[in-house]
Design a protein around this motif. Structure first.
Motif, PDB file in Angstrom:
ATOM      1  N   ALA A   1       0.826  -1.223   0.000  1.00 25.25           N
ATOM      2  CA  ALA A   1       0.000   0.000   0.000  1.00 25.25           C
ATOM      3  C   ALA A   1       0.852   1.262   0.000  1.00 25.25           C
ATOM      4  O   ALA A   1       0.330   2.363   0.159  1.00 25.25           O
ATOM      5  N   GLY A   2       2.170   1.117  -0.152  1.00 27.61           N
ATOM      6  CA  GLY A   2       3.036   2.291  -0.262  1.00 27.61           C
ATOM      7  C   GLY A   2       3.660   2.741   1.048  1.00 27.61           C
ATOM      8  O   GLY A   2       4.234   3.822   1.126  1.00 27.61           O
ATOM      9  N   GLY A   3       3.541   1.909   2.104  1.00 30.03           N
ATOM     10  CA  GLY A   3       4.126   2.275   3.399  1.00 30.03           C
ATOM     11  C   GLY A   3       5.488   1.638   3.599  1.00 30.03           C
ATOM     12  O   GLY A   3       5.820   0.632   2.962  1.00 30.03           O
ATOM     13  N   ASP A   4       6.275   2.254   4.478  1.00 30.80           N
ATOM     14  CA  ASP A   4       7.609   1.732   4.756  1.00 30.80           C
ATOM     15  C   ASP A   4       7.705   1.527   6.268  1.00 30.80           C
ATOM     16  O   ASP A   4       7.692   2.499   7.022  1.00 30.80           O
ATOM     17  N   MET A   5       7.761   0.239   6.693  1.00 31.25           N
ATOM     18  CA  MET A   5       7.767  -0.028   8.132  1.00 31.25           C
ATOM     19  C   MET A   5       9.144   0.307   8.706  1.00 31.25           C
ATOM     20  O   MET A   5      10.156  -0.226   8.286  1.00 31.25           O
ATOM     21  N   ILE A   6       9.203   1.220   9.674  1.00 35.10           N
ATOM     22  CA  ILE A   6      10.514   1.616  10.186  1.00 35.10           C
ATOM     23  C   ILE A   6      10.752   1.165  11.621  1.00 35.10           C
ATOM     24  O   ILE A   6      11.865   1.242  12.121  1.00 35.10           O
ATOM     25  N   ALA A   7       9.734   0.692  12.318  1.00 33.63           N
ATOM     26  CA  ALA A   7       9.955   0.173  13.676  1.00 33.63           C
ATOM     27  C   ALA A   7       8.802  -0.734  14.080  1.00 33.63           C
ATOM     28  O   ALA A   7       7.665  -0.566  13.616  1.00 33.63           O
ATOM     29  N   ILE A   8       9.145  -1.717  14.914  1.00 34.88           N
ATOM     30  CA  ILE A   8       8.122  -2.633  15.442  1.00 34.88           C
ATOM     31  C   ILE A   8       8.304  -2.695  16.953  1.00 34.88           C
ATOM     32  O   ILE A   8       9.407  -2.934  17.433  1.00 34.88           O
ATOM     33  N   ASP A   9       7.254  -2.453  17.709  1.00 38.05           N
ATOM     34  CA  ASP A   9       7.322  -2.590  19.160  1.00 38.05           C
ATOM     35  C   ASP A   9       6.331  -3.647  19.611  1.00 38.05           C
ATOM     36  O   ASP A   9       5.154  -3.595  19.232  1.00 38.05           O
ATOM     37  N   VAL A  10       6.826  -4.573  20.419  1.00 45.84           N
ATOM     38  CA  VAL A  10       5.937  -5.623  20.927  1.00 45.84           C
ATOM     39  C   VAL A  10       5.237  -5.078  22.168  1.00 45.84           C
ATOM     40  O   VAL A  10       5.879  -4.633  23.113  1.00 45.84           O
TER      41      VAL A  10
END
Ligand SMILES: NC(=O)c1ccc[n+]([C@@H]2O[C@H](COP(=O)([O-])OP(=O)(O)OC[C@H]3O[C@@H](n4cnc5c(N)ncnc54)[C@H](O)[C@@H]3O)[C@@H](O)[C@H]2O)c1
Ligand SMILES: O=C(O)C[C@H](O)C(=O)O
Ligand SMILES: [Mg+2]
Length: 471
Positions: free
Chosen positions: A34-43
Motif C-alpha cells: 500500500a506504499g508504506g515503509d515499516m521503520i519500527a516494530i514494538d511488541v
C-alpha cells in the motif's frame, strides 16, 4: 512554498495478530504493497495465540493512512486496533499538567501550605481582597474559555472537541510569555449561562481569554463581561486576530506601494474575526472595505437581522456594491479571508488588481492554498505554521496578556491593541522586510517582550494600569 498537510508523515498502527494463522511477514508485505515503509516494530503483548504490536510506518507520497489501514485489515488474522500519528501521540492524556511550585516534604511544610497556617492567608485576603493578586495564582493566571461554537474553521463542534485547541493556547501562553493559562470548555452555548459561568470562576484568574465563540453571541458575551469584571476580558478571535492582521497588512501595503486609505479591501467572513479586523482597519484610516458573508456582499441597501451585519453595512462598502464574492473581489487590492477553507479560486485572484495581497486566514484550511496562486499573487499569508507569513493571533495573545497582567490592567483597551500591533510590526526591520517576511515568526524571542513593553506603556498612559511593574 510547501505545506505539510494535516496527515502526519509517520503513523503508528497497533495490530493484533492471530499467532496461529498469520505470519508477521504477511502484515509487513500488506503495508509495503500500500506504499508504506515499516521503520519500527514494538511488541506490546505476546501470548501463545495472539500478539499485539505497534508498527511505525512511514507513508510514501503515493500512499495514505487509509490505504495502508485497509490493506493491513484485509490480511486474514490481522486485527487493526488503532491508528495514530505523531500529532495524536502528542495529545495522549492531554498536553498540559499542573505542578506545585514547592514540594511538601514534612509536617511543617504541610501546615504552612494547608491547614492550619493557610487560614491566616485566607483571612488576609478576606480583609483586603486586592491581596488575591499577590497571594494566589490570580496574579499570573488566565482562563481560556470556549463554548466550542466556532472552533477554528471547523464550526460548532462542541466543548469536548474544542479542548485540544484550548490546551494548545494554554501551552503557547506558558511557553511564550510564562502566563499560566487554564483551558475551560463550557457545556452551554447560552449567552447568559456563559456570562454567569465566567463571572463565577473569575476570582481565581487575572484575565479571561475568550476563544472560538461564534458571532454574534461573542460580542455581547465579551461586552457584558468587560462591563461586569475588573480584569481584562479579551476575545482572541476578534482582537488578537485584528492586531496581527493590522501589523501584517501595514507591511504588505508598504511592500506593494499602497496605502490603507486608498486600498480596496475585501473581508470575507463577517463573524468574530472579520468584524474586529474591519473595525481596526477603519480606525487606522481604511475607507474602502467591502464585507461579504454567506448572504453575499453586505450593503446598506439591504437590512439584516444580525445587528453586527447591519452596523457593518452602514460603515463599509461606500460604492454600495452588491452580489457575491466574484463581484466583491473584482479589482480589489486586498483579500482578507476569515471564513472557511477553499472558497477562493484562482479566477477570483486573477480578477483582483495587479500585485494583489491575499491573506487566507481560515484555519486549518485557508480560503485558498498558496501553491495555487504563487505565480500571480503579490503577498500571501495564512494562519498556519507550515507556510511563510503566518498571520495568527498567537503573535498577540501571549504578549498582550503578559503586559496586562504585569501592570494589573483592568481592561485591554484600543490603545493597548494598537500598541501591540505596532510592536509586532516593529520587530521586522526595514531592511529585513520582504514579500516572504511581512510578519515576524512566532519563535522570534523579541515579540513578547516588545508587545509587553508597549502594552504596559499604553495601559499606563490610558489610565487602566493598577500597578507599576518592577522592570
Ligand atoms: N489566523 C488567525 O489568527 C485566525 C484568527 C481567528 C479566526 N481565524 C479563522 O477565521 C475563521 C472564522 O473564525 P471566527 O472566529 O470569526 O468565526 P465566526 O463563526 O465568528 O465567523 C465566521 C463567519 O464566516 C462566515 N462564513 C462561513 N463560510 C462562509 C463562506 N463560504 N462564505 C462567506 N462567509 C462564510 C460565517 O457565516 C460567519 O459569519 C475560522 O476559519 C478561523 O479559524 C483565524
Ligand atoms: O487557533 C488558531 O490557530 C487561530 C485562531 O484562534 C482560530 O480560531 O483559527
Ligand atoms: Mg480561535
Amino acid at each position: 512554498m510547501q505545506g505539510k498537510g494535516l496527515d502526519g508523515k509517520t503513523i503508528i498502527l497497533r495490530v493484533e495478530l492471530d499467532a496461529r494463522s498469520v505470519g508477521f511477514g504477511a502484515a509487513a508485505a500488506a503495508i509495503e504493497a500500500a506504499g508504506g515503509d515499516m521503520i519500527a516494530i514494538d511488541v506490546i503483548q505476546t501470548g501463545r495465540d495472539r500478539t499485539v504490536r505497534d508498527l511505525t510506518v512511514k507513508i510514501g507520497d503515493s500512499a495514505s493512512t487509509e490505504r495502508i489501514s485497509q490493506s493491513l485489515s484485509a490480511v486474514p488474522g490481522v486485527k487493526l486496533v488503532n491508528v495514530s500519528d505523531r500529532t495524536f501521540l502528542l495529545h495522549l492524556g492531554g498536553k498540559i499538567t499542573i505542578q506545585p511550585k514547592t514540594p511538601i516534604q514534612n509536617r511543617d511544610d504541610l501546615s504552612r501550605v494547608y491547614t492550619p497556617e493557610v487560614a491566616r492567608v485566607c483571612t488576609a485576603i478576606h480583609e483586603d481582597p486586592s491581596k488575591a493578586f499577590t497571594l494566589t495564582i490570580k496574579r499570573n493566571t488566565v482562563a481560556v474559555v470556549s463554548d466550542g461554537s466556532a472552533v477554528l474553521g471547523l464550526g460548532n463542534i462542541g466543548p469536548y472537541a474544542a479542548m485540544p485547541v484550548m490546551e494548545g493556547k494554554a501551552m503557547l501562553f506558558k511557553q511564550f510569555a510564562d502566563v499560566d493559562a487554564f483551558p475551560i470548555c463550557l457545556d452551554t452555548q447560552d449567552t447568559e449561562a456563559i456570562i454567569a459561568a465566567v463571572k463565577g470562576i473569575a476570582p481565581g484568574f487575572g484575565g479571561i481569554n475568550l476563544e472560538d465563540i461564534s458571532a454574534p453571541r461573542c460580542f455581547e458575551i465579551e461586552q457584558r463581561l468587560r462591563d461586569e469584571l475588573d480584569i481584562p476580558v479579551f476575545h482572541d478571535d476578534q482582537h488578537g486576530t485584528a492586531v496581527v492582521l493590522y501589523a501584517g497588512l501595514l507591511n504588505a501595503l508598504k511592500l506593494t506601494g499602497r496605502t490603507l486609505a486608498t486600498a480596496k479591501i475585501v473581508v470575507c467572513g463577517i463573524g468574530a474575526a472579520g468584524t474586529a479586523c474591519t473595525k481596526m482597519l477603519l480606525a487606522g484610516g481604511a475607507r474602502n472595505i467591502v464585507g461579504i458573508d454567506r448572504v453575499g456582499i453586505l450593503t446598506v441597501d439591504k437590512s439584516y437581522a444580525n445587528p453586527m451585519w447591519q452596523w457593518y453595512a452602514e460603515h463599509t462598502n461606500p460604492q454600495r456594491l452588491s452580489g457575491g464574492l466574484t463581484e466583491a473581489i473584482a479589482g480589489a487590492d486586498v483579500f482578507i479571508g476569515v471564513s472557511a477553507g477553499g472558497i477562493l479560486t484562482r479566477a477570483h485572484v486573477t480578477s483582483m488588481a495587479n500585485d494583489p495581497i491575499v491573506f487566507a486566514m481560515a484555519n486549518p484550511e485557508p480560503e485558498i492554498r498558496p501553491e495555487l496562486i504563487e505565480d500571480i499573487v503579490g503577498v500571501f499569508a495564512t494562519g498556519r505554521s507550515d507556510y511563510p507569513n503566518q498571520i495568527n493571533n498567537v503573535l498577540c495573545f501571549p504578549g498582550i496578556f503578559r503586559g496586562a497582567l504585569d501592570c494589573r490592567a483592568t481592561v485591554i483597551n484600543e490603545q493597548m491593541k494598537l500598541a501591540a500591533a505596532e510592536a509586532i510590526a516593529s520587530v521586522i526591520g526595514e531592511d529585513e522586510l520582504s514579500r516572504m517576511y511581512i510578519i515576524p515568526s512566532v519563535f522570534n524571542s523579541r515579540i513578547v517582550e516588545e508587545v509587553r513593553r508597549r502594552v504596559i506603556e499604553a495601559a499606563q498612559s490610558s489610565g487602566v494600569a493598577r500597578r507599576q511593574p518592577r522592570e
